[in-house]
Write a protein that holds these residues in place. Structure first.
Motif, PDB file in Angstrom:
ATOM      1  N   GLU A  44      -3.784  -7.446  -1.478  1.00 17.79           N
ATOM      2  CA  GLU A  44      -3.032  -6.609  -2.422  1.00 17.79           C
ATOM      3  C   GLU A  44      -3.939  -5.993  -3.487  1.00 17.79           C
ATOM      4  N   HIS A  45      -4.439  -6.799  -4.404  1.00 17.24           N
ATOM      5  CA  HIS A  45      -5.183  -6.250  -5.539  1.00 17.24           C
ATOM      6  C   HIS A  45      -6.523  -5.654  -5.126  1.00 17.24           C
ATOM      7  N   LEU A  46      -7.254  -6.341  -4.260  1.00 16.83           N
ATOM      8  CA  LEU A  46      -8.528  -5.775  -3.811  1.00 16.83           C
ATOM      9  C   LEU A  46      -8.283  -4.539  -2.941  1.00 16.83           C
ATOM     10  N   GLY A  47      -7.173  -4.525  -2.227  1.00 10.76           N
ATOM     11  CA  GLY A  47      -6.830  -3.333  -1.444  1.00 10.76           C
ATOM     12  C   GLY A  47      -6.611  -2.127  -2.328  1.00 10.76           C
ATOM     13  N   HIS A  63      -8.432   3.179  -4.268  1.00 11.99           N
ATOM     14  CA  HIS A  63      -8.898   4.038  -5.368  1.00 11.99           C
ATOM     15  C   HIS A  63     -10.261   4.634  -5.046  1.00 11.99           C
ATOM     16  N   VAL A  64     -11.170   3.817  -4.538  1.00 14.64           N
ATOM     17  CA  VAL A  64     -12.524   4.304  -4.225  1.00 14.64           C
ATOM     18  C   VAL A  64     -12.488   5.318  -3.091  1.00 14.64           C
ATOM     19  N   LEU A  65     -11.773   4.994  -2.017  1.00  8.85           N
ATOM     20  CA  LEU A  65     -11.771   5.872  -0.846  1.00  8.85           C
ATOM     21  C   LEU A  65     -11.009   7.163  -1.093  1.00  8.85           C
ATOM     22  N   HIS A  66      -9.793   7.031  -1.629  1.00 10.38           N
ATOM     23  CA  HIS A  66      -8.923   8.205  -1.725  1.00 10.38           C
ATOM     24  C   HIS A  66      -9.246   9.076  -2.929  1.00 10.38           C
ATOM     25  N   ARG A  67      -9.328   8.458  -4.105  1.00 12.06           N
ATOM     26  CA  ARG A  67      -9.559   9.241  -5.314  1.00 12.06           C
ATOM     27  C   ARG A  67     -11.041   9.503  -5.546  1.00 12.06           C
ATOM     28  N   GLY A  68     -11.883   8.528  -5.169  1.00 12.49           N
ATOM     29  CA  GLY A  68     -13.307   8.704  -5.398  1.00 12.49           C
ATOM     30  C   GLY A  68     -14.000   9.547  -4.347  1.00 12.49           C
ATOM     31  N   LEU A  69     -13.671   9.287  -3.063  1.00 14.99           N
ATOM     32  CA  LEU A  69     -14.360   9.964  -1.964  1.00 14.99           C
ATOM     33  C   LEU A  69     -13.509  11.019  -1.277  1.00 14.99           C
ATOM     34  N   GLY A  70     -12.248  11.135  -1.634  1.00 16.50           N
ATOM     35  CA  GLY A  70     -11.390  12.163  -1.048  1.00 16.50           C
ATOM     36  C   GLY A  70     -10.984  11.905   0.386  1.00 16.50           C
ATOM     37  N   LEU A 118      -8.422   2.201   6.819  1.00 11.24           N
ATOM     38  CA  LEU A 118      -9.716   1.647   6.434  1.00 11.24           C
ATOM     39  C   LEU A 118      -9.558   0.510   5.425  1.00 11.24           C
ATOM     40  N   THR A 119      -8.581   0.637   4.532  1.00 15.20           N
ATOM     41  CA  THR A 119      -8.358  -0.432   3.556  1.00 15.20           C
ATOM     42  C   THR A 119      -7.894  -1.705   4.246  1.00 15.20           C
ATOM     43  N   ALA A 120      -6.925  -1.585   5.162  1.00 14.77           N
ATOM     44  CA  ALA A 120      -6.469  -2.768   5.897  1.00 14.77           C
ATOM     45  C   ALA A 120      -7.617  -3.380   6.693  1.00 14.77           C
ATOM     46  N   ALA A 121      -8.441  -2.527   7.318  1.00 17.00           N
ATOM     47  CA  ALA A 121      -9.573  -3.032   8.097  1.00 17.00           C
ATOM     48  C   ALA A 121     -10.583  -3.742   7.198  1.00 17.00           C
ATOM     49  N   ALA A 122     -10.829  -3.191   6.012  1.00 17.30           N
ATOM     50  CA  ALA A 122     -11.770  -3.824   5.082  1.00 17.30           C
ATOM     51  C   ALA A 122     -11.252  -5.182   4.624  1.00 17.30           C
ATOM     52  N   MET A 123      -9.949  -5.286   4.383  1.00 19.83           N
ATOM     53  CA  MET A 123      -9.393  -6.565   3.960  1.00 19.83           C
ATOM     54  C   MET A 123      -9.416  -7.588   5.103  1.00 19.83           C
ATOM     55  N   LEU A 124      -9.243  -7.135   6.334  1.00 20.55           N
ATOM     56  CA  LEU A 124      -9.359  -8.042   7.479  1.00 20.55           C
ATOM     57  C   LEU A 124     -10.802  -8.529   7.633  1.00 20.55           C
ATOM     58  N   TYR A 162       0.804  -1.222   0.000  1.00 31.59           N
ATOM     59  CA  TYR A 162       0.000   0.000   0.000  1.00 31.59           C
ATOM     60  C   TYR A 162       0.835   1.269   0.000  1.00 31.59           C
ATOM     61  N   GLY A 163       2.025   1.217   0.603  1.00 30.63           N
ATOM     62  CA  GLY A 163       2.783   2.451   0.719  1.00 30.63           C
ATOM     63  C   GLY A 163       4.276   2.328   0.598  1.00 30.63           C
ATOM     64  N   GLY A 164       4.789   1.136   0.273  1.00 31.69           N
ATOM     65  CA  GLY A 164       6.230   0.933   0.250  1.00 31.69           C
ATOM     66  C   GLY A 164       6.801   0.577  -1.090  1.00 31.69           C
ATOM     67  N   ARG A 165       6.024   0.763  -2.148  1.00 30.03           N
ATOM     68  CA  ARG A 165       6.510   0.443  -3.485  1.00 30.03           C
ATOM     69  C   ARG A 165       5.849   1.376  -4.488  1.00 30.03           C
TER      70      ARG A 165
END
Length: 380
Positions: free
Chosen positions: A324-327, A332-339, A348-354, A53-56
């Protein structure tokens, strides 16, 4: 789950392990559940998620709309070390598979591995393929033929495109299971056979490296073998902390393993690298992984008995498969779509994947794994 990494793998829950004697200093009988090992597995999975998510760079930048280095200017360099969660996974896997194979028949061992790996994997492949096929998703799905090949878990040797970025680690794990099954479980696991297996595999990995023979590399896996071997050695330490051979196996696994990790992941010479990992940082993370599993093996964390860690261990594998891919789609939806701000999106992404991992565990793994195991060990 290695840099491929990095996309990391995946190891198996201790719950799936057969009962085995604990260290020599512990009373005889089945050992208690190693809940700390469950927790460590989830920590390794979250390390890999942080990397993805943030290291590559690469595909994840499309999800964020810019490089993760801009989203996390103070943390992206640390996230880049998350790929080493895969090496920690392999150490844990060596420990758990040695425990799981001890005292089991080949049929029971193979059934246990199949029941553990396949149900969540099959559903993850179908789910990711379906989501990526949606017109609103920016990422391309693999061809229908390659998606079907992915269900066999042999897409890499067959040259098919991968549905799951992390599945390369499963191919590594499967080869380890096969080696351990043939060399240790088939003749009957005992300390002597395990020691000989490790004492032969470790130098063989060095010889394979020198020979530069693709088939030998495929079987011996020189860059990953030391981590499995180190984990096996730590399980022998768990059985008897005074076992000098076991400590020698652990030391050899660490010394070889840190070498390969630095060689593969140190990128100081690459001016276009997303983040520059230092050789010291890589060695430190590998050492901490060995130390953490070693503390569990020695019983130093036996008092860690929080039941929530059992849930953490159960969620690790399905989380690893889908994160990975679903994250990236969720980002994309949260950050780019909803700001939604970057840090909140990350959490929230990690929590959704859990949460998705819990659904896979509850409604896929729990009902299907016992059925698969029973079918495969049924007498004919």
């Amino acid at each position: 789950m290695t840099e491929a990494v990095v996309s990391a793998p995946v190891t198996r829950p201790v719950a799936d392990s057969a009962p085995a004697p604990a260290r020599a200093t512990r009373a005889k009988g089945a050992p208690g559940r190693l809940r700390a090992l469950d927790g460590l597995r989830l920590v390794a999975a979250l390390m890999v998620a942080a990397y993805h998510y943030g290291g590559r760079g690469g595909a994840v930048a499309e999800a964020w709309g810019s490089s993760p280095a801009r989203q996390f200017p103070a943390l992206h360099g640390f996230f880049a070390y998350g790929c080493l969660g895969v090496q920690i996974f392999f150490v844990i896997s060596g420990f758990v598979i040695c425990m799981s194979g001890w005292g089991r028949s080949v049929a029971s061992y193979c059934a246990s591995r199949a029941a553990r790996l396949l149900p969540a994997y099959w559903v993850a492949v179908v789910l990711v393929t379906a989501v990526f096929a949606l017109p609103v998703v920016a990422y391309d799905a693999v061809s229908p033929s390659d998606a079907l090949v992915n269900l066999t878990m042999l897409q890499q040797p067959l040259g098919a495109d991968r549905v799951l970025g992390v599945c390369w680690t499963l191919w590594v794990e499967v080869r380890f299971y096969a080696l351990f099954g043939l060399c240790v479980v088939l003749p009957g696991a005992n300390r002597g056979r395990v020691v000989v297996f490790c004492a032969g595999w470790l130098p063989a990995s060095a010889l394979a490296e020198a020979a530069n023979e693709p088939l030998l590399d495929l079987v011996v896996m020189p860059e990953y073998a030391p981590f499995f071997i180190g984990g096996i050695g730590l399980y022998l330490v768990h059985r008897d902390r005074r076992d000098a051979h076991a400590w020698g196996i652990v030391a050899g696994g660490f010394l070889f393993g840190q070498h390969y990790a630095v060689r593969e992941l140190w990128n100081a010479a690459d001016p276009d690298a997303f983040a520059h990992r230092t050789s010291f940082g890589i060695v430190l993370v590998v050492a901490l992984g060995f130390v953490a599993v070693g503390a569990i093996a020695l019983g130093l964390l036996d008092r860690v008995t929080w039941r929530g860690l059992t849930v953490a261990g159960a969620l690790t594998y399905p989380f690893y498969l889908v994160h990975e891919h679903l994250g990236w789609v969720v980002i994309h939806v949260l950050h780019r779509g909803l700001g939604v701000p970057s840090a909140v999106t990350f959490v929230l992404t990690a929590a959704a994947m859990l949460a998705l991992a819990w659904l896979l565990h509850r409604y896929v793994e729990r009902p299907l794994a016992p059925r698969i195991r029973r079918v495969l060990v049924r007498k004919r």
